[in-house]
Design an enzyme around this catalytic site. Structure first.
Site, PDB file in Angstrom:
ATOM      1  N   VAL A  58       7.104 -15.807   5.511  1.00  0.00           N
ATOM      2  CA  VAL A  58       6.498 -14.479   5.659  1.00  0.00           C
ATOM      3  C   VAL A  58       5.602 -14.373   6.888  1.00  0.00           C
ATOM      4  O   VAL A  58       5.163 -13.269   7.238  1.00  0.00           O
ATOM      5  CB  VAL A  58       5.713 -14.061   4.394  1.00  0.00           C
ATOM      6  N   TYR A 152      -9.976 -19.306   3.246  1.00  0.00           N
ATOM      7  CA  TYR A 152      -9.371 -18.604   2.108  1.00  0.00           C
ATOM      8  C   TYR A 152     -10.184 -17.363   1.741  1.00  0.00           C
ATOM      9  O   TYR A 152      -9.635 -16.266   1.564  1.00  0.00           O
ATOM     10  CB  TYR A 152      -9.291 -19.553   0.913  1.00  0.00           C
ATOM     11  N   LYS A 156      -8.979 -13.437   1.979  1.00  0.00           N
ATOM     12  CA  LYS A 156      -8.845 -12.602   0.781  1.00  0.00           C
ATOM     13  C   LYS A 156      -9.751 -11.376   0.842  1.00  0.00           C
ATOM     14  O   LYS A 156      -9.400 -10.310   0.326  1.00  0.00           O
ATOM     15  CB  LYS A 156      -9.118 -13.441  -0.468  1.00  0.00           C
TER      16      LYS A 156
END
Length: 247
Positions: A58, A152, A156
């Site tokens: 992706v 991370y 997010k």
């Protein structure tokens, strides 16, 4: 629901696999995407035998374009993207994080989510009847960080901005976008939780987890709403995990 078509990224394991199996059981036509062919085919074998399997990186724009082009060719339309592919990365103190490790997390969690959302958006805007739904997999870390998780956590938090922008830009085309923020679903990614993970006060302590099937049922509920209704943000978490409060 037999005519509804969904693309699930990161469908070869964990939350992605659980959501794919939940949707398959409800009669959705599935396109399973992920980097590795073998785990995707295992997901199909476990409960989605009619699924279309398309191995996809992706983070690669050409591969994402091919994913949505093949989805359109095989199924004629797209009703749902569950934008799930992601990685936590290694727990590393800020001062020691290699820039390449930062980029790898951001590329998968944010750029990959954007590229897939863009591909879905284009298809949903062009198809007739127009519209569809995108559900982004955020995280409890979109609200509060864990120690040594700066890449991370930042990625997010950025997914939340992606969700809001997609919601706004999708309004004229009947494209709804929501986000599910998950805390401690029991998967391979969270296996260390039960044996002990670093806490905000420096201790290492075990944390409770929840059945990933509870996440899958929530995603299905979000997915099956009419396009006139949207769950903008949902938090599904292990009840007693250290999130609400001071620890």
């Amino acid at each position: 629901m037999s005519q509804q078509v969904a693309v699930v990224t990161g469908a070869g394991s964990g939350v992605g696999r659980a959501v794919a199996l939940e949707l398959a059981g409800a009669g959705w036509q599935l396109v399973l995407a992920g980097r590795r062919d073998g785990p995707l085919r295992e997901t199909a074998r476990l409960g989605a035998p009619a699924a279309t399997v398309i191995p996809t990186d992706v983070t690669d724009p050409a591969a994402v374009d091919a994913l949505f082009s093949e989805t359109a060719d095989r199924h004629g339309r797209l009703d749902l993207l569950f934008n799930n592919a992601g990685t936590f990365g290694a727990a590393t103190p800020v001062e020691d994080l290699d820039p390449a490790a930062w980029r790898a997390v951001v590329e998968l969690n944010l750029t990959g989510a954007f590229l897939c959302a863009q591909g879905a958006f284009r298809l949903m805007k062009a198809q007739r009847p127009q519209g569809g739904r995108i559900i982004n997999n955020g995280s409890v870390s979109a609200h509060a960080p864990r120690p040594h998780s700066i890449a991370y956590t930042a990625s997010k938090h950025a997914v939340t901005g992606l969700t809001k922008s997609l919601s706004l830009d999708g309004r004229p085309y009947r494209i709804a976008c929501g986000q599910i923020d998950i805390g401690n679903a029991a998967t391979d990614m969270t296996a260390a939780m039960t044996s002990g993970v670093r806490q905000a006060d420096g201790r290492t302590a075990p944390e409770p987890t929840m059945d990933v099937a509870d996440v899958a049922r929530t995603v299905r509920h979000m997915a099956e709403l009419p396009l006139e209704a949207n769950v903008q943000f949902a938090t599904v978490m292990a009840t007693a995990m250290p999130y609400i409060g001071r620890g």
